[in-house]
Scaffold this active site. Structure first.
Site, PDB file in Angstrom:
ATOM      1  N   GLU A  46       0.801  -1.329  -0.042  1.00 56.79           N
ATOM      2  CA  GLU A  46       0.080   0.282  -0.169  1.00 56.79           C
ATOM      3  C   GLU A  46       0.530   1.101   0.083  1.00 56.79           C
ATOM      4  O   GLU A  46       0.993   1.800   1.313  1.00 56.79           O
ATOM      5  CB  GLU A  46      -0.482   0.027   1.271  1.00 56.79           C
ATOM      6  CG  GLU A  46      -1.571   1.037   1.431  1.00 56.79           C
ATOM      7  CD  GLU A  46      -2.547   0.922   2.726  1.00 56.79           C
ATOM      8  OE1 GLU A  46      -3.766   2.134   2.693  1.00 56.79           O
ATOM      9  OE2 GLU A  46      -2.855   0.220   3.859  1.00 56.79           O
ATOM     10  N   HIS A  95       0.331   7.732   6.685  1.00 56.00           N
ATOM     11  CA  HIS A  95       1.487   7.327   5.649  1.00 56.00           C
ATOM     12  C   HIS A  95       2.288   8.380   6.056  1.00 56.00           C
ATOM     13  O   HIS A  95       2.130   9.585   5.683  1.00 56.00           O
ATOM     14  CB  HIS A  95       1.398   6.990   4.267  1.00 56.00           C
ATOM     15  CG  HIS A  95       0.420   6.101   4.363  1.00 56.00           C
ATOM     16  ND1 HIS A  95       0.875   4.607   3.170  1.00 56.00           N
ATOM     17  CD2 HIS A  95      -0.665   5.630   4.335  1.00 56.00           C
ATOM     18  CE1 HIS A  95      -0.070   3.638   3.270  1.00 56.00           C
ATOM     19  NE2 HIS A  95      -0.875   3.894   3.940  1.00 56.00           N
ATOM     20  N   HIS A 154      -9.531   0.650   0.788  1.00 56.69           N
ATOM     21  CA  HIS A 154     -10.399   1.647   1.476  1.00 56.69           C
ATOM     22  C   HIS A 154     -11.383   2.631   0.656  1.00 56.69           C
ATOM     23  O   HIS A 154     -11.116   3.781   1.324  1.00 56.69           O
ATOM     24  CB  HIS A 154     -10.047   2.157   2.490  1.00 56.69           C
ATOM     25  CG  HIS A 154      -9.221   2.673   2.486  1.00 56.69           C
ATOM     26  ND1 HIS A 154      -8.752   3.735   1.607  1.00 56.69           N
ATOM     27  CD2 HIS A 154      -7.414   2.243   2.960  1.00 56.69           C
ATOM     28  CE1 HIS A 154      -6.791   3.735   2.026  1.00 56.69           C
ATOM     29  NE2 HIS A 154      -6.575   2.794   3.370  1.00 56.69           N
ATOM     30  N   ALA A 202      -9.407   7.977   2.393  1.00 58.59           N
ATOM     31  CA  ALA A 202      -8.015   9.273   1.802  1.00 58.59           C
ATOM     32  C   ALA A 202      -8.133   9.374  -0.244  1.00 58.59           C
ATOM     33  O   ALA A 202      -7.202   8.876  -0.718  1.00 58.59           O
ATOM     34  CB  ALA A 202      -6.851   7.592   1.900  1.00 58.59           C
ATOM     35  N   HIS A 205     -14.985   4.767  10.116  1.00 56.68           N
ATOM     36  CA  HIS A 205     -13.736   5.176   8.929  1.00 56.68           C
ATOM     37  C   HIS A 205     -14.838   6.206   8.301  1.00 56.68           C
ATOM     38  O   HIS A 205     -14.507   6.923   6.782  1.00 56.68           O
ATOM     39  CB  HIS A 205     -13.394   3.851   8.220  1.00 56.68           C
ATOM     40  CG  HIS A 205     -12.259   3.547   8.202  1.00 56.68           C
ATOM     41  ND1 HIS A 205     -11.837   3.552   9.794  1.00 56.68           N
ATOM     42  CD2 HIS A 205     -11.025   3.643   8.111  1.00 56.68           C
ATOM     43  CE1 HIS A 205     -10.547   3.178   9.891  1.00 56.68           C
ATOM     44  NE2 HIS A 205      -9.601   3.719   8.779  1.00 56.68           N
ATOM     45  N   ASP A 233      -8.143  -3.229   7.107  1.00 60.47           N
ATOM     46  CA  ASP A 233      -7.305  -2.154   7.100  1.00 60.47           C
ATOM     47  C   ASP A 233      -6.557  -1.923   8.879  1.00 60.47           C
ATOM     48  O   ASP A 233      -6.196  -1.213   9.528  1.00 60.47           O
ATOM     49  CB  ASP A 233      -7.227  -0.495   7.632  1.00 60.47           C
ATOM     50  CG  ASP A 233      -6.688   0.276   7.026  1.00 60.47           C
ATOM     51  OD1 ASP A 233      -5.432  -0.546   5.911  1.00 60.47           O
ATOM     52  OD2 ASP A 233      -6.852   1.304   6.855  1.00 60.47           O
ATOM     53  N   GLY A 250      -5.136   3.627  10.043  1.00 61.06           N
ATOM     54  CA  GLY A 250      -5.595   1.842  10.514  1.00 61.06           C
ATOM     55  C   GLY A 250      -6.923   1.590  11.233  1.00 61.06           C
ATOM     56  O   GLY A 250      -7.394   2.370  11.897  1.00 61.06           O
TER      57      GLY A 250
END
Length: 393
Positions: A140, A152, A225, A229, A260, A283, A318
């Site tokens: 990923e 990230h 997902h 993002a 989420h 995730d 996550g």
């Protein structure tokens, strides 16, 4: 060795059969039949078979295809990025097996070239050693959009190096899934990866609708997902979300943890996509199967609270989700049928990975990777290639 599981309900991948039995031989399903027919089955009379068939009675509980998770960052205090090794893959798989996951892709988020090489080597070794449930690897990143980096690390996000395709296609066994931002890679990059057998998904992206449509034309088949993002669907710019929901041939990963994505948004998306195009992912990070609530994710302090894992600033890092909870949430929060919820956890990810001839169903010839559920959809037992979780704990 052969054995039978009987006196149970069986979800085949299509429908639920009451009071049925399944015969398993050499890690695969040999036969599916009514429980009442088990004693008179011609299995024991087949040439070359052992006449003593062990029979296990399951008290009317539900036997379903094992869950397949294409996005697993960690579990049981182990994060794949911290230690991309075969031992980490084994530990993560064992942690998630308790929650019905019988097949998975260990997932490395954006990291250094050395970590990516180590992750690929670990996945290759895990496949060679037949680590239970490991199907390959999910990379990923790191070819993502900084504007949509999420948790990230910014320092690791970059454009593809000259030999990036050589690296991404280097796994000798199993499946390689790569999440990238289509607007961050050169033309033809996706096409070349797909031609080499890599599965490509869009994620952590700010791509326009047209850019995503072009990526789809090059062979992109997944969306990592969905909603998270990536920019929201807009009336004049559909973006990645709009392109994903419009496309009839791709698959979208959904994190159904009530954190989420809002349940109403999930319901709208599921209704918009043709049946079979939505699959469950976790995730999950290292909190699954752990009692610890505070940990580090690549140098950032992360806290778990009420099932939500995030940075001090509130950025989701996550999830704390397991697949059994995701299935229950689909039934209880999204009002989906049990059958469709189970398909989203097994059959549809199997199709996405190109493994639907082995996984996602209980039927003759399929791998005996299954999960036993009680009336509350909690996991009682799992089998991976015919081996029960009770034999390995």
């Amino acid at each position: 060795m052969a054995f039978a599981l009987t006196e149970c309900r069986i979800f085949t991948g299509e429908c639920i059969l009451d009071d049925h039995a399944v015969i398993i031989k050499d890690g695969r399903i040999n036969k599916l039949l009514p429980s009442s027919d088990l004693d008179s089955s011609d299995f024991n009379n087949s040439p070359g078979t052992d006449s003593s068939l062990r029979v296990y009675r399951l008290n009317g509980e539900l036997l379903a295809p094992g869950y397949i998770d294409t996005q697993v960052n960690g579990g049981a205090d182990v994060l794949f990025n911290d230690a991309p090794s075969v031992d980490s893959i084994r530990a993560i798989g064992a942690a998630h097996r308790r929650f019905g996951t019988t097949a998975f892709l260990p997932t490395l988020i954006s990291d250094s070239r050395e970590k990516m090489e180590a992750a690929l080597a670990a996945a290759n070794q895990a496949m060679t050693e037949q680590v239970p449930g490991c199907l390959g690897v999910h990379l990923e990143g790191p070819f993502l959009n900084l504007q949509r980096k999420g948790v990230h690390p910014e320092a690791m996000i970059r454009r593809p190096e000259a030999d990036a395709q050589q690296l991404l296609t280097s796994l000798k066994r199993g499946k390689t899934l790569v999440t990238l931002a289509p607007e961050q890679i050169p033309d033809g990059f996706i096409h070349n990866l797909v031609e080499s057998g890599v599965i490509v998904a869009a994620g952590h992206t700010a791509a326009t609708y047209d850019q995503v449509r072009h990526a789809l034309s090059e062979g992109l088949t997944g969306f990592t997902h969905l909603f998270n993002a990536m920019p929201p669907l807009n009336s004049r710019e559909p973006g990645a979300v709009g392109a994903a929901l419009e496309d009839n041939k791709s698959w979208c990963g959904l994190i159904v943890d009530n954190h989420h994505v809002h349940p109403a948004t999930l319901k709208i998306a599921i209704n918009a996509k043709p049946r079979g195009g939505m699959m469950l992912v976790t995730d999950a990070v290292q909190t699954v199967g752990s009692e610890n609530n505070d940990f580090e994710l690549l140098g950032q302090k992360i806290v778990r609270q009420d099932g939500r894992v995030s940075t001090a600033e509130g950025t989701l890092a996550g999830s704390d989700l397991d697949m059994a909870s995701a299935v229950r949430n689909c039934v209880q929060i999204l009002d989906l049928t049990l059958e469709e919820s189970l398909r989203m956890a097994s059959l549809y990810p199997a199709r996405f990975l190109g493994l639907a001839s082995d996984y996602g169903r209980i039927g003759q010839g399929f791998k005996a990777s299954m999960v036993l559920l009680d009336k509350d959809l909690r996991v009682r037992e799992t089998w991976i290639d015919g081996v029960s979780s009770k034999e390995v704990t």
